[in-house]
Scaffold this motif. Structure first.
Motif, PDB file in Angstrom:
ATOM      1  N   UNK A   1      72.531 -92.489  17.710  1.00  0.00           N
ATOM      2  CA  UNK A   1      72.439 -92.265  16.261  1.00  0.00           C
ATOM      3  C   UNK A   1      73.276 -91.069  15.818  1.00  0.00           C
ATOM      4  N   UNK A   2      74.436 -90.884  16.461  1.00  0.00           N
ATOM      5  CA  UNK A   2      75.377 -89.822  16.068  1.00  0.00           C
ATOM      6  C   UNK A   2      74.759 -88.432  16.139  1.00  0.00           C
ATOM      7  N   UNK A   3      73.849 -88.233  17.064  1.00  0.00           N
ATOM      8  CA  UNK A   3      73.255 -86.917  17.257  1.00  0.00           C
ATOM      9  C   UNK A   3      73.623 -86.382  18.637  1.00  0.00           C
ATOM     10  N   UNK A   4      73.458 -85.089  18.811  1.00  0.00           N
ATOM     11  CA  UNK A   4      73.666 -84.467  20.114  1.00  0.00           C
ATOM     12  C   UNK A   4      72.741 -83.272  20.222  1.00  0.00           C
ATOM     13  N   UNK A   5      72.448 -82.885  21.461  1.00  0.00           N
ATOM     14  CA  UNK A   5      71.632 -81.696  21.691  1.00  0.00           C
ATOM     15  C   UNK A   5      72.437 -80.686  22.496  1.00  0.00           C
ATOM     16  N   UNK A   6      72.223 -79.429  22.199  1.00  0.00           N
ATOM     17  CA  UNK A   6      72.847 -78.338  22.936  1.00  0.00           C
ATOM     18  C   UNK A   6      71.741 -77.391  23.363  1.00  0.00           C
ATOM     19  N   UNK A   7      71.666 -77.134  24.674  1.00  0.00           N
ATOM     20  CA  UNK A   7      70.563 -76.352  25.230  1.00  0.00           C
ATOM     21  C   UNK A   7      71.105 -75.200  26.064  1.00  0.00           C
ATOM     22  N   UNK A   8      70.603 -74.001  25.807  1.00  0.00           N
ATOM     23  CA  UNK A   8      70.852 -72.846  26.663  1.00  0.00           C
ATOM     24  C   UNK A   8      69.564 -72.569  27.427  1.00  0.00           C
ATOM     25  N   UNK A   9      69.583 -72.803  28.738  1.00  0.00           N
ATOM     26  CA  UNK A   9      68.406 -72.582  29.578  1.00  0.00           C
ATOM     27  C   UNK A   9      68.515 -71.246  30.305  1.00  0.00           C
ATOM     28  N   UNK A  10      67.488 -70.415  30.172  1.00  0.00           N
ATOM     29  CA  UNK A  10      67.377 -69.156  30.900  1.00  0.00           C
ATOM     30  C   UNK A  10      66.278 -69.349  31.937  1.00  0.00           C
ATOM     31  N   UNK A  11      66.635 -69.278  33.232  1.00  0.00           N
ATOM     32  CA  UNK A  11      65.720 -69.670  34.297  1.00  0.00           C
ATOM     33  C   UNK A  11      65.653 -68.603  35.377  1.00  0.00           C
ATOM     34  N   UNK A  12      64.431 -68.421  35.917  1.00  0.00           N
ATOM     35  CA  UNK A  12      64.224 -67.438  36.988  1.00  0.00           C
ATOM     36  C   UNK A  12      63.272 -68.020  38.022  1.00  0.00           C
ATOM     37  N   UNK A  13      63.639 -67.910  39.322  1.00  0.00           N
ATOM     38  CA  UNK A  13      62.802 -68.346  40.437  1.00  0.00           C
ATOM     39  C   UNK A  13      62.383 -67.127  41.250  1.00  0.00           C
ATOM     40  N   UNK A  14      61.093 -67.045  41.626  1.00  0.00           N
ATOM     41  CA  UNK A  14      60.578 -65.945  42.436  1.00  0.00           C
ATOM     42  C   UNK A  14      59.785 -66.489  43.614  1.00  0.00           C
ATOM     43  N   UNK A  15      60.277 -66.318  44.865  1.00  0.00           N
ATOM     44  CA  UNK A  15      59.496 -66.754  46.030  1.00  0.00           C
ATOM     45  C   UNK A  15      58.223 -65.930  46.171  1.00  0.00           C
ATOM     46  N   UNK A  16      57.219 -66.523  46.809  1.00  0.00           N
ATOM     47  CA  UNK A  16      55.935 -65.864  47.011  1.00  0.00           C
ATOM     48  C   UNK A  16      55.634 -65.754  48.505  1.00  0.00           C
ATOM     49  N   UNK A  17      55.076 -64.612  48.917  1.00  0.00           N
ATOM     50  CA  UNK A  17      54.679 -64.428  50.306  1.00  0.00           C
ATOM     51  C   UNK A  17      55.834 -64.040  51.202  1.00  0.00           C
ATOM     52  N   UNK A  18      55.482 -63.522  52.375  1.00  0.00           N
ATOM     53  CA  UNK A  18      56.497 -63.055  53.326  1.00  0.00           C
ATOM     54  C   UNK A  18      57.314 -64.210  53.890  1.00  0.00           C
ATOM     55  N   UNK A  19      56.705 -65.373  54.067  1.00  0.00           N
ATOM     56  CA  UNK A  19      57.405 -66.516  54.642  1.00  0.00           C
ATOM     57  C   UNK A  19      58.176 -67.334  53.609  1.00  0.00           C
ATOM     58  N   UNK A  20      57.966 -67.044  52.342  1.00  0.00           N
ATOM     59  CA  UNK A  20      58.673 -67.723  51.246  1.00  0.00           C
ATOM     60  C   UNK A  20      58.510 -69.246  51.323  1.00  0.00           C
ATOM     61  N   UNK A  21      57.259 -69.684  51.474  1.00  0.00           N
ATOM     62  CA  UNK A  21      56.967 -71.105  51.513  1.00  0.00           C
ATOM     63  C   UNK A  21      56.561 -71.646  50.142  1.00  0.00           C
ATOM     64  N   UNK A  22      56.616 -70.797  49.132  1.00  0.00           N
ATOM     65  CA  UNK A  22      56.316 -71.242  47.775  1.00  0.00           C
ATOM     66  C   UNK A  22      57.085 -70.366  46.790  1.00  0.00           C
ATOM     67  N   UNK A  23      57.215 -70.852  45.577  1.00  0.00           N
ATOM     68  CA  UNK A  23      57.848 -70.036  44.546  1.00  0.00           C
ATOM     69  C   UNK A  23      57.335 -70.405  43.161  1.00  0.00           C
ATOM     70  N   UNK A  24      57.650 -69.543  42.208  1.00  0.00           N
ATOM     71  CA  UNK A  24      57.327 -69.774  40.806  1.00  0.00           C
ATOM     72  C   UNK A  24      58.633 -69.770  40.022  1.00  0.00           C
ATOM     73  N   UNK A  25      58.770 -70.729  39.130  1.00  0.00           N
ATOM     74  CA  UNK A  25      59.951 -70.791  38.270  1.00  0.00           C
ATOM     75  C   UNK A  25      59.522 -70.725  36.810  1.00  0.00           C
ATOM     76  N   UNK A  26      60.188 -69.893  36.022  1.00  0.00           N
ATOM     77  CA  UNK A  26      59.963 -69.843  34.584  1.00  0.00           C
ATOM     78  C   UNK A  26      61.260 -70.241  33.898  1.00  0.00           C
ATOM     79  N   UNK A  27      61.132 -70.962  32.814  1.00  0.00           N
ATOM     80  CA  UNK A  27      62.321 -71.415  32.088  1.00  0.00           C
ATOM     81  C   UNK A  27      62.081 -71.349  30.591  1.00  0.00           C
ATOM     82  N   UNK A  28      63.045 -70.772  29.876  1.00  0.00           N
ATOM     83  CA  UNK A  28      62.995 -70.704  28.423  1.00  0.00           C
ATOM     84  C   UNK A  28      64.235 -71.391  27.861  1.00  0.00           C
ATOM     85  N   UNK A  29      64.062 -72.519  27.173  1.00  0.00           N
ATOM     86  CA  UNK A  29      65.205 -73.189  26.561  1.00  0.00           C
ATOM     87  C   UNK A  29      65.408 -72.732  25.112  1.00  0.00           C
TER      88      UNK A  29
END
Length: 252
Positions: free
Chosen positions: A49-77
């Motif tokens: 329908x003659x439309x388009x989207x433009x997205x700027x994503x700001x993203x950060x990943x942080x591992x958890x624990x000494x072994x880094x078997x998990x992480x948390x990601x936050x994203x703001x579009x």
């Protein structure tokens, strides 16, 4: 004398091989590896329908624990939809994702994730109007030639939100593949996917190809740039094509 030269040569070859492996940095393509990461990504999608989207994503990943078997990601579009009455950039739906490595062997890895997309969009067209939970499961196979094949399934369901907005209930099957290049500075991912929307009874296919290159040390980590074109197929597709470019720093 000849035997000593051969021995020294083998030792040097082994040392060179070990150094090459030690200097090979994580480029973020292995879904079983977690490292501190920050990214800025801009994406344009050519909608119908003659439309388009433009997205700027700001993203950060942080591992958890000494072994880094998990992480948390936050994203703001921060995004806009052209062809609307208001087309200036505004905040979309903020997301928080937790990922956990369930099992890892030399042959395969299993990863599970849960993500919440919160109804924070400043305008209706910039979000779903719902708080949505996404559950995903990845089975990553490490092939003998160094490639990775990691198919996944993602199920999204709305939990609560604006009563006049449609509920969210869709499933995505992704067939993620990472070929290994001889030059470790370059990387590629292939993402064919099938999307099924159970609310609207619509389905479509897509193919995204990421091509990137490591650009050396930056901000205490390793930086990279990438481009990711996407094409959509099927009569019920939301758009025709898209392209994303980004800059990422890992391991800082």
């Amino acid at each position: 004398m000849k035997k000593n030269i051969i021995t020294i040569g083998l030792i040097l070859m082994y040392a060179a091989s070990f150094a090459a492996v030690a200097n090979e940095v994580d480029n973020g393509t292995d879904p079983t590896k977690f490292s501190t990461t920050a990214a800025v990504q801009w994406e344009r999608l050519n909608l119908l329908d003659d439309k388009s989207s433009e997205v700027l994503n700001l993203t950060y990943w942080q591992p958890l624990g000494a072994q880094k078997h998990s992480n948390i990601r936050v994203r703001l579009p921060v995004l806009r939809i052209t062809g609307m009455n208001e087309n200036h950039y505004a905040v979309g739906d903020f997301s928080l994702k937790y990922t956990r490595l369930l099992k890892l062997t030399p042959e395969y890895g299993v990863v599970a994730a849960g993500e919440m997309d919160f109804d924070t969009a400043e305008r209706d067209e910039l979000g779903t109007g719902k708080t949505v939970f996404k559950g995903s499961l990845i089975y990553a196979q490490f092939l003998k030639n160094g490639d990775i094949f990691a198919p996944s399934v993602v199920q999204s369901n709305s939990l609560w939100g604006q009563s006049h907005r449609a509920s969210v209930n869709n499933t995505v099957f992704d067939f993620y593949y990472v070929p290994k290049f001889k030059n470790p500075k370059w990387f590629m991912t292939l993402d064919p996917a099938i999307s099924l929307d159970w609310e609207t009874k619509k389905q479509f296919a897509s193919l995204a190809v990421t091509l990137g290159r490591s650009t050396g040390p930056a901000f205490g980590g390793n930086s990279q740039v990438f481009i990711k074109p996407t094409v959509f197929a099927g009569g019920e597709r939301p758009g025709t094509w898209g392209v994303e470019v980004g800059y990422k720093v890992l391991g800082f």
